[in-house]
Design an enzyme around this catalytic site. Sequence first.
Site, short mmCIF file in Angstrom:
data_model
loop_
_atom_site.label_atom_id
_atom_site.label_comp_id
_atom_site.label_asym_id
_atom_site.label_seq_id
_atom_site.Cartn_x
_atom_site.Cartn_y
_atom_site.Cartn_z
N PRO A 9 0.78 -1.23 0.00
CA PRO A 9 0.00 0.00 0.00
C PRO A 9 0.82 1.29 0.00
O PRO A 9 1.84 1.39 0.68
CB PRO A 9 -0.83 -0.10 1.29
CG PRO A 9 -0.14 -1.13 2.11
CD PRO A 9 0.52 -2.07 1.16
N ASN A 10 0.32 2.23 -0.78
CA ASN A 10 0.83 3.61 -0.88
C ASN A 10 2.14 3.73 -1.66
O ASN A 10 2.60 4.84 -1.90
CB ASN A 10 0.98 4.25 0.52
CG ASN A 10 -0.36 4.35 1.22
OD1 ASN A 10 -1.31 4.85 0.65
ND2 ASN A 10 -0.45 3.85 2.44
N ARG A 17 5.38 12.38 -2.59
CA ARG A 17 5.38 12.89 -1.21
C ARG A 17 6.52 12.25 -0.43
O ARG A 17 7.03 11.21 -0.83
CB ARG A 17 4.06 12.53 -0.51
CG ARG A 17 2.92 13.24 -1.19
CD ARG A 17 1.65 13.22 -0.41
NE ARG A 17 0.59 13.53 -1.37
CZ ARG A 17 -0.43 12.75 -1.64
NH1 ARG A 17 -0.60 11.63 -0.99
NH2 ARG A 17 -1.31 13.10 -2.56
N TYR A 22 11.61 8.63 1.28
CA TYR A 22 11.52 7.57 0.26
C TYR A 22 12.19 7.91 -1.07
O TYR A 22 12.17 7.08 -1.98
CB TYR A 22 10.04 7.23 0.02
CG TYR A 22 9.36 6.68 1.25
CD1 TYR A 22 9.82 5.52 1.86
CD2 TYR A 22 8.27 7.34 1.83
CE1 TYR A 22 9.21 5.02 3.00
CE2 TYR A 22 7.65 6.84 2.97
CZ TYR A 22 8.13 5.68 3.55
OH TYR A 22 7.53 5.18 4.68
N ASN A 73 8.04 -5.85 -1.22
CA ASN A 73 7.98 -4.69 -0.33
C ASN A 73 6.52 -4.60 0.12
O ASN A 73 5.67 -4.04 -0.59
CB ASN A 73 8.41 -3.40 -1.02
CG ASN A 73 8.45 -2.23 -0.04
OD1 ASN A 73 7.98 -2.35 1.09
ND2 ASN A 73 9.01 -1.11 -0.47
N ALA A 76 3.37 -0.98 4.66
CA ALA A 76 2.85 -1.01 6.05
C ALA A 76 2.35 -2.39 6.47
O ALA A 76 2.37 -2.73 7.66
CB ALA A 76 1.74 0.02 6.21
N GLU A 97 12.35 -10.06 1.53
CA GLU A 97 11.70 -8.84 2.01
C GLU A 97 12.59 -7.65 1.70
O GLU A 97 13.79 -7.68 2.00
CB GLU A 97 11.49 -8.96 3.53
CG GLU A 97 10.93 -7.70 4.17
CD GLU A 97 10.81 -7.81 5.69
OE1 GLU A 97 11.09 -8.89 6.26
OE2 GLU A 97 10.45 -6.79 6.31
N HIS A 99 12.84 -3.12 1.65
CA HIS A 99 12.29 -1.80 2.00
C HIS A 99 13.20 -0.72 1.46
O HIS A 99 14.44 -0.89 1.45
CB HIS A 99 12.16 -1.63 3.52
CG HIS A 99 11.26 -2.64 4.13
ND1 HIS A 99 9.90 -2.56 4.03
CD2 HIS A 99 11.53 -3.78 4.80
CE1 HIS A 99 9.36 -3.61 4.62
NE2 HIS A 99 10.33 -4.37 5.10
N ARG A 106 13.88 3.81 12.20
CA ARG A 106 12.69 4.67 12.21
C ARG A 106 11.84 4.39 13.47
O ARG A 106 12.35 3.89 14.46
CB ARG A 106 11.92 4.45 10.91
CG ARG A 106 12.76 4.83 9.67
CD ARG A 106 11.97 4.68 8.40
NE ARG A 106 10.84 5.59 8.38
CZ ARG A 106 9.82 5.49 7.52
NH1 ARG A 106 9.82 4.53 6.61
NH2 ARG A 106 8.83 6.35 7.56
O1 CA2 Z 1 10.72 1.72 3.44
C1 CA2 Z 1 9.86 1.04 2.87
O2 CA2 Z 1 9.98 0.59 1.74
C2 CA2 Z 1 8.52 0.80 3.59
O3 CA2 Z 1 8.07 -0.50 3.23
C3 CA2 Z 1 7.57 1.86 3.08
C4 CA2 Z 1 6.21 1.81 3.77
C5 CA2 Z 1 6.37 1.82 5.28
O4 CA2 Z 1 5.11 1.66 5.90
C6 CA2 Z 1 7.30 0.73 5.77
O5 CA2 Z 1 7.44 0.83 7.16
C7 CA2 Z 1 8.66 0.85 5.10
C8 CA2 Z 1 5.38 3.03 3.36
C9 CA2 Z 1 5.11 3.12 1.89
C10 CA2 Z 1 4.35 4.37 1.64
O6 CA2 Z 1 4.98 5.09 0.63
C11 CA2 Z 1 4.77 6.41 0.54
C12 CA2 Z 1 5.27 7.03 -0.57
C13 CA2 Z 1 5.12 8.36 -0.73
C14 CA2 Z 1 4.46 9.11 0.23
C15 CA2 Z 1 3.95 8.48 1.35
C16 CA2 Z 1 4.11 7.12 1.49
#
Ligand code: CA2
Length: 148
Positions: A9-10, A17, A22, A73, A76, A97, A99, A106
């Site tokens: 997700p996301n 953003r 990221y 990946n 969340a 896995e 990230h 974090r």
């Molecule tokens: O660091 C990573 O790849 C994560 O899997 C990214 C997830 C986070 O919940 C994990 O803890 C670590 C979040 C992905 C959301 O991506 C966004 C991208 C742009 C703006 C907001 C969120």
Amino acid sequence: MKILFLNGPNLNLLGQREPDVYGRATLADIEAQVRDRARALKADIEFRQSNVEGELVAWIQQAKGTADLIVLNAAAYTHTSIALRDAIAAVGVPTIEIHLSNVHAREEFRHKSLIAPVCLGQICGFGAYSYVLGLEAAVNVIVSSKTP
Ligand code: CA2
């Protein structure tokens, strides 16, 4: 050599953003980088993203017999999803896995991965390059498993 990249997700929002966390690359940019490296390694990759937990579960189940390895990946869902963990364990397709960020540096809730115990290993903290490292690791695992 068929490698399935699954994104949770996301991750479709990448590049739009939170670039400080990221990076500036979009998911399409990352896919292009992985495709470049995959061509050189003669690996066939498929790249998918979903915001829906059940869809990710379905793709993991479908990987049985169609992919040699999954690079995941789970975003969340990494920290919350028993369903993804059970799917990985049930199908038995080796899974790596990955990230973008260093989840261990974090918030505390990101330190725990529910999927880590059923994955071969974890790569995190290298931004978009985590995906290329995931590919390299995947190819290494597949080649080693086919070499007598
Ligand atoms: O660091 C990573 O790849 C994560 O899997 C990214 C997830 C986070 O919940 C994990 O803890 C670590 C979040 C992905 C959301 O991506 C966004 C991208 C742009 C703006 C907001 C969120």
